[in-house]
Design a protein around this motif. Structure first.
Motif, PDB file in Angstrom:
ATOM      1  N   ARG A   1      -4.411  -0.499  11.435  1.00 14.86           N
ATOM      2  CA  ARG A   1      -3.705  -1.495  10.602  1.00 14.86           C
ATOM      3  C   ARG A   1      -2.268  -1.647  11.096  1.00 14.86           C
ATOM      4  O   ARG A   1      -1.306  -1.512  10.337  1.00 14.86           O
ATOM      5  CB  ARG A   1      -3.697  -1.099   9.127  1.00 14.86           C
ATOM      6  CG  ARG A   1      -5.004  -0.762   8.524  1.00 14.86           C
ATOM      7  CD  ARG A   1      -6.027  -1.910   8.532  1.00 14.86           C
ATOM      8  NE  ARG A   1      -7.172  -1.461   7.779  1.00 14.86           N
ATOM      9  CZ  ARG A   1      -8.155  -0.724   8.291  1.00 14.86           C
ATOM     10  NH1 ARG A   1      -8.143  -0.417   9.575  1.00 14.86           N
ATOM     11  NH2 ARG A   1      -9.151  -0.322   7.545  1.00 14.86           N
TER      12      ARG A   1
ATOM     13  N   THR B   1      -6.876  -4.560   1.323  1.00 12.46           N
ATOM     14  CA  THR B   1      -7.827  -5.472   1.976  1.00 12.46           C
ATOM     15  C   THR B   1      -9.216  -4.888   2.202  1.00 12.46           C
ATOM     16  O   THR B   1     -10.154  -5.649   2.436  1.00 12.46           O
ATOM     17  CB  THR B   1      -7.286  -5.935   3.335  1.00 12.46           C
ATOM     18  OG1 THR B   1      -7.068  -4.787   4.167  1.00 12.46           O
ATOM     19  CG2 THR B   1      -5.979  -6.709   3.167  1.00 12.46           C
TER      20      THR B   1
ATOM     21  N   THR C   1      -7.773   0.031   0.165  1.00  9.56           N
ATOM     22  CA  THR C   1      -6.461  -0.505   0.482  1.00  9.56           C
ATOM     23  C   THR C   1      -6.396  -1.897  -0.139  1.00  9.56           C
ATOM     24  O   THR C   1      -7.311  -2.303  -0.859  1.00  9.56           O
ATOM     25  CB  THR C   1      -6.245  -0.596   2.011  1.00  9.56           C
ATOM     26  OG1 THR C   1      -7.122  -1.598   2.543  1.00  9.56           O
ATOM     27  CG2 THR C   1      -6.541   0.735   2.685  1.00  9.56           C
TER      28      THR C   1
ATOM     29  N   THR D   1      -4.161  -7.154   6.619  1.00 10.37           N
ATOM     30  CA  THR D   1      -3.062  -6.254   6.224  1.00 10.37           C
ATOM     31  C   THR D   1      -1.752  -6.708   6.853  1.00 10.37           C
ATOM     32  O   THR D   1      -0.728  -6.837   6.178  1.00 10.37           O
ATOM     33  CB  THR D   1      -3.375  -4.804   6.652  1.00 10.37           C
ATOM     34  OG1 THR D   1      -4.516  -4.344   5.939  1.00 10.37           O
ATOM     35  CG2 THR D   1      -2.186  -3.883   6.355  1.00 10.37           C
TER      36      THR D   1
ATOM     37  N   LYS E   1      -9.556  -6.801   8.517  1.00 11.51           N
ATOM     38  CA  LYS E   1      -8.557  -5.767   8.780  1.00 11.51           C
ATOM     39  C   LYS E   1      -7.244  -6.368   9.277  1.00 11.51           C
ATOM     40  O   LYS E   1      -6.166  -5.815   9.026  1.00 11.51           O
ATOM     41  CB  LYS E   1      -9.111  -4.754   9.782  1.00 11.51           C
ATOM     42  CG  LYS E   1     -10.219  -3.881   9.184  1.00 11.51           C
ATOM     43  CD  LYS E   1     -10.866  -2.977  10.218  1.00 11.51           C
ATOM     44  CE  LYS E   1     -11.894  -2.062   9.571  1.00 11.51           C
ATOM     45  NZ  LYS E   1     -12.625  -1.232  10.550  1.00 11.51           N
TER      46      LYS E   1
ATOM     47  N   ASP F   1       0.845  -1.202   0.000  1.00 13.20           N
ATOM     48  CA  ASP F   1       0.000   0.000   0.000  1.00 13.20           C
ATOM     49  C   ASP F   1       0.881   1.254   0.000  1.00 13.20           C
ATOM     50  O   ASP F   1       0.910   2.016   0.963  1.00 13.20           O
ATOM     51  CB  ASP F   1      -0.921   0.018   1.227  1.00 13.20           C
ATOM     52  CG  ASP F   1      -2.113  -0.900   1.078  1.00 13.20           C
ATOM     53  OD1 ASP F   1      -2.751  -0.878   0.009  1.00 13.20           O
ATOM     54  OD2 ASP F   1      -2.392  -1.659   2.019  1.00 13.20           O
TER      55      ASP F   1
END
Length: 401
Positions: free
Chosen positions: A356, A281, A279, A392, A389, A183
């Protein structure tokens, strides 16, 4: 333009239109535990050493930060910068310091070399323990929803953790590489929070930035997991934009940001409808709030303290939501849902919501994830959202639930 190997004497307010290839990724590659790394959509920063730490005392945090930066400048630093992390609990000590040197480069997303794949993590027999368990977390969500229907409060953000233990020492630089390269347009960080401890992660959410008199905040609230199937991924994104539950949750956060910034700003622009941010995810509802600073004496740190915590990480009313969090979660959030970032002696800076993320120490990792709970929440759906979440960071270490 300074190369990545040069020591910066200031934090530039804008990066060159054609940055040198490899300038940002060379800073990423050179990171070692103990250094302070921040990668944002506007710049890449790495701080080495400690010139001085921001003290923990009775003064407001923004005042302590400003005084520490002024002391560093008076002692001969041409462009001192504070870097670090602040906890969710405003009464707990922050981990903020002015590094001895700060190296800067353009943003990672502007460096073509960021597209090169990182090394794969070494296969590890991870031991994973959920705290609380998914079942206990869902029960906490259900209990909170019941209290909301009784009128006690309107929203609470409930989090849970995963404790990962490895038989071998952790490779923190590789984790950072994998987070940043997956990312690169977000906010990637690796920051010391104590002896042998590192807070690292890849947050999508800008709490506030201030560059000159320009102020920007990008609250996120309302989200749904991504899908590997393109058609399903698009369907989920479209459904999120039409979800009454998520749109209401988002509007509450945007209104809180508006109200918090209004005393410090003029010419504020608050879009009427959110857009989408993705993102690797998750899909998130996103609103970019822009404004002009009313007084040049107001620093980015002061704005961040006025905003934190937003309903996106705590709930509404704030005091009640904090009590519900303490009663329900069963663990100390530490730096999770606090903020990380940088600020300079002129009041500029970027402060990001700490999500994250994980805290690494020797052979252990503690991962954090939360979900916004409102009266329309379904416990199973919120539990699934936190699991998504976690992906990530699980991807960064080669682990699975």
């Amino acid at each position: 333009m300074p190369t990545a190997s040069e020591v910066a004497t200031h934090i530039p307010t804008a990066e060159p239109a054609h940055p040198a290839v490899g300038a940002a990724t060379s800073l990423l590659d050179a990171y070692t535990p103990g250094a302070r790394f921040l990668g944002t959509p506007t710049r890449t920063l790495v701080g080495h050493g400690v010139d001085r730490e921001v003290p923990h005392d009775e003064r407001p945090l923004a005042e302590r930060v400003a005084a520490t930066l002024a002391e560093a400048r008076a002692a001969g630093q041409a462009g001192p910068v504070v870097m670090g992390a602040l906890p969710f609990d405003p009464a707990a000590p922050a981990a903020l310091a002015v590094p001895e040197t700060v190296r800067t480069a353009p943003p990672l997303c502007a460096d073509p070399l960021i597209a090169l794949p990182p090394d794969r993590p070494t296969p590890t027999d991870w031991q994973i323990r959920a705290v609380p368990s998914p079942e206990a977390y869902a029960a906490g969500v259900a209990a909170s929803v019941e209290r909301m229907w009784q009128g006690e409060f309107s929203k609470v953000v409930l989090a849970r953790t995963l404790e990962l233990t490895s038989p071998d020492p952790l490779d923190v630089p590789l984790m950072l590489q994998r987070l940043a390269r997956r990312d690169p347009s977000g906010y990637t960080f690796a920051l010391p929070t104590g002896t042998g401890r590192t807070l690292l992660g890849a947050s999508p959410e800008l709490l506030v930035s201030r560059h000159g008199n320009r102020v920007v905040s990008n609250p996120l609230a309302g989200s749904t997991p991504r899908s590997a199937d393109l058609a399903e991924d698009v369907r989920r994104a479209a459904a999120l934009l039409e979800s009454a539950k998520d749109l209401h949750e988002h509007a509450v956060v945007v209104d809180a940001v508006h109200q918090a910034l209004a005393p410090y700003c003029v010419d504020m622009v608050v879009p009427g409808k959110p857009t989408l941010v993705r993102t690797a995810t998750m899909w998130h509802l996103s609103t970019t709030v822009t404004a002009t600073l009313a007084s040049p004496a107001t620093s980015a740190m002061e704005l961040a303290c006025a905003l934190q915590p937003t309903p996106a990480v705590c709930g509404t009313p704030t005091a009640v939501a904090r009590d519900v969090i303490r009663e329900t979660e069963g663990f100390d959030r530490g730096f999770f849902t606090g903020m990380v970032g940088w600020g300079d002696a002129d009041g500029n800076g970027e402060w990001v919501v700490t999500i994250r993320c994980a805290e690494a120490e020797e052979r252990s990792l503690r991962l954090y994830a939360g979900a916004g709970v409102v009266a329309a929440s379904v416990p199973e759906a919120e539990t699934a959202e936190t699991a998504a979440k976690f992906r990530t960071f699980l991807h960064a270490v080669g682990a699975e639930l």
